[in-house]
Design a protein around this motif. Structure first.
Motif, PDB file in Angstrom:
ATOM      1  N   CYS A  63      -5.237   0.924   9.974  1.00 60.70           N
ATOM      2  CA  CYS A  63      -5.279  -0.169   8.985  1.00 60.70           C
ATOM      3  C   CYS A  63      -5.395  -1.522   9.682  1.00 60.70           C
ATOM      4  O   CYS A  63      -4.659  -1.809  10.628  1.00 60.70           O
ATOM      5  N   LYS A  99     -11.174   6.963  -0.655  1.00 70.23           N
ATOM      6  CA  LYS A  99     -10.804   7.427   0.680  1.00 70.23           C
ATOM      7  C   LYS A  99     -10.515   8.925   0.675  1.00 70.23           C
ATOM      8  O   LYS A  99      -9.756   9.426  -0.150  1.00 70.23           O
ATOM      9  N   CYS A 116       0.837  -1.198   0.000  1.00 72.72           N
ATOM     10  CA  CYS A 116       0.000   0.000   0.000  1.00 72.72           C
ATOM     11  C   CYS A 116       0.872   1.249   0.000  1.00 72.72           C
ATOM     12  O   CYS A 116       1.971   1.260   0.540  1.00 72.72           O
ATOM     13  N   CYS A 138      -2.002   3.811   7.073  1.00 72.33           N
ATOM     14  CA  CYS A 138      -3.012   4.399   7.960  1.00 72.33           C
ATOM     15  C   CYS A 138      -2.893   3.815   9.369  1.00 72.33           C
ATOM     16  O   CYS A 138      -2.736   2.590   9.517  1.00 72.33           O
ATOM     17  N   PHE A 179      -0.211   3.955   1.424  1.00 72.00           N
ATOM     18  CA  PHE A 179      -0.525   4.593   2.701  1.00 72.00           C
ATOM     19  C   PHE A 179      -0.106   3.661   3.837  1.00 72.00           C
ATOM     20  O   PHE A 179       0.097   2.462   3.641  1.00 72.00           O
TER      21      PHE A 179
HETATM   22  S1  SF4 Z   1      -6.372   1.252   5.428  1.00 70.22           S
HETATM   23 FE1  SF4 Z   1      -4.768   2.612   4.616  1.00 70.22          FE
HETATM   24  S2  SF4 Z   1      -2.844   1.469   4.824  1.00 70.22           S
HETATM   25 FE2  SF4 Z   1      -4.516  -0.006   5.038  1.00 70.22          FE
HETATM   26  S3  SF4 Z   1      -4.823  -0.820   2.988  1.00 70.22           S
HETATM   27 FE3  SF4 Z   1      -6.253   0.892   3.225  1.00 70.22          FE
HETATM   28  S4  SF4 Z   1      -5.185   2.685   2.422  1.00 70.22           S
HETATM   29 FE4  SF4 Z   1      -3.658   1.079   2.780  1.00 70.22          FE
END
Ligand code: SF4
Length: 290
Positions: free
Chosen positions: A49, A153, A42, A46, A44
């Motif tokens: 997550c 998102k 990914c 987060c 990101f």
């Molecule tokens: S929650 Fe955030 S880190 Fe986890 S898969 Fe989704 S975008 Fe990626």
């Protein structure tokens, strides 16, 4: 019960490409497609997550996805369970997977043949949209007969909160610019996670900036032209959701009170109503999933 969300979560880390799950957002059985069965991938990081670190052998292939998807759809049909959607999600950012566009096409074909009433959904953080081919393909998939539902998102309205929520090297402003471009030419559902990070709730300034940004996105969509035979572009729905599942970085992120999410939803609703958008386009559904 076909499968529980937590069982699914674990199953997703054990190398499966297709995993059935009860989806609170779809309110029914969702067939998740995981493009990263071997490890998380990914753009990101987060703090909320749900993907726990793991490594597995099977890597993604479209052929294997087809086999598993057909099999899971047959299993659901044999148990008399309606499949609400087929959803690209899984252990990372689907739009960054090399086989994503081919997999999307094949999943759409299988959906059309096996479960034509099911939606096709992509959950994305939007970073794959920087690739022009991906952008154009997703625009077409969402606007045309495939009727792909893009759940995008948007966790922050300010760069400062974006840095806390995404923990990514991807710069904020270009990403927001690209999101605006997409909303101008394709139907999009926004998803915003509202949680506390390191004990801090989203600051007031952040909440106000996010609200202004959503209203701006709604206005961009409302002003966009719609080509004949295509789905109208713009915001279709706004989903505010809270942290409901465990994360490997717990307790870095914490759930906020459901009342906070409801307050943010109510404030956004008022802002949209006051925005003067063209009649009918300011009633964008806002759904809260604490
Ligand atoms: S929650 Fe955030 S880190 Fe986890 S898969 Fe989704 S975008 Fe990626």
């Amino acid at each position: 019960m076909y499968i529980s969300p937590i069982e699914n979560h674990r199953q997703r880390e054990e190398g499966v490409l297709v995993y059935p799950v009860y989806s609170r957002r779809s309110q029914g059985l969702s067939m998740g497609i995981n493009l990263f069965p071997d490890h998380k991938y990914c753009s990101f990081d987060c703090p909320y997550c749900e993907v726990f670190p793991f490594e597995q052998d099977p890597s993604f292939s479209v052929a294997l996805m087809e086999t598993q998807l057909q099999s899971e759809l047959s299993r659901a049909r044999n148990q008399g369970i309606m499949v609400k959607d087929i959803c690209f999600s899984g252990n990372g950012e689907p739009s960054l997977a090399p086989g994503f566009l081919e997999a999307l096409d094949r999943a759409a074909q299988i959906r059309d043949a096996a479960v034509p009433d099911a939606a096709l959904v992509l959950i994305t953080n939007g970073t794959g949209l920087f690739n022009d081919k991906t952008f154009q393909s997703l625009r077409q998939a969402a606007s045309g007969p495939m009727a792909l539902r893009i759940w995008l998102k948007l966790d922050a309205g300010t760069e400062a909160w974006y840095r806390i929520m995404a923990r990514s090297s991807i710069p904020f402003e270009p990403l927001i610019h690209t999101i605006k471009e997409l909303v101008a030419c394709a139907p999009v559902t926004l998803q915003t996670m509202l949680c506390a990070v390191q004990g801090e709730s989203p600051p007031l300034q952040e909440a106000a900036a996010w609200e202004r940004l959503v209203v701006e996105l709604a206005a961009i969509g409302a002003a966009a032209a719609c080509s004949a035979g295509e789905q109208a572009p713009g915001l279709q729905e706004i989903q505010l959701y809270g942290k409901a599942r465990p994360a490997p970085t717990d307790p870095l992120a914490r759930a906020l009170a459901p009342a906070y999410l409801e307050e943010r939803a109510a404030s956004l609703k008022t802002a949209l109503e006051r925005s003067g958008l063209p009649l009918g386009r300011n009633a964008i559904p806002i759904r809260v999933f604490p």
